[in-house]
Design an enzyme around this catalytic site. Structure first.
Site: not given
Ligand code: 5GP
Ligand code: ZN
Length: 113
Positions: A4, A7, A30, A46, A87, A93, A98, A100, A102
């Site tokens: 992950c 994580c 991000d 997690h 999301n 989307g 894990h 989070h 935005h």
């Molecule tokens: P989700 O679509 O799951 O809500 O958003 C995941 C977010 O994590 C995306 O906006 C993507 O750009 C961001 N992301 C994915 N991998 C990484 C990473 O390794 N580091 C950072 N800082 N952001 C990440």
């Molecule tokens: Zn995780």
């Protein structure tokens, strides 16, 4: 959780610029920003997503809101405005499973979808 990415960031196995941290949450930029300010506020525990929250996670869920409030203030988004987005699963989307939030701001954002 093995494999992950969040994580790994939480455990500092992957270095990130930490914007906020307490015992339950961490925030960092991000990697692919969708707005001038795009912060990810991540639970240290997690949990895959909202649907994976248990009854024991009430306080944790609440802390996400209040940490978002603090971050919005720190990044001067509280007056101008910002969006807090979580999301959830495929149609929501979600790409990283894990929990989070935005925090998006720094410009007038478009409609939700
Ligand atoms: P989700 O679509 O799951 O809500 O958003 C995941 C977010 O994590 C995306 O906006 C993507 O750009 C961001 N992301 C994915 N991998 C990484 C990473 O390794 N580091 C950072 N800082 N952001 C990440
Ligand atoms: Zn995780």
């Amino acid at each position: 959780m093995e494999n992950c990415i969040f994580c790994k960031i939480v455990n500092k196995e992957i270095a990130s610029e930490i914007l906020y941290e307490d015992d339950e949450l961490i925030a960092f930029y991000d990697i692919n920003p969708m707005a001038p300010v795009h912060i990810l506020l991540v639970t240290k525990k997690h949990v895959a997503n909202i649907s994976d929250l248990s009854d024991d996670d009430h306080a944790l869920a609440c802390r996400v809101l209040f940490a978002a409030k603090e971050l919005a203030k720190k990044f001067n988004l509280d007056e101008s405005g910002f969006r807090l987005a979580l999301n959830n699963n495929a149609d929501g989307g979600q790409e990283v499973f894990h929990l989070h939030a935005h925090i998006l701001g720094g410009k007038k954002l478009g409609k939700m979808c």
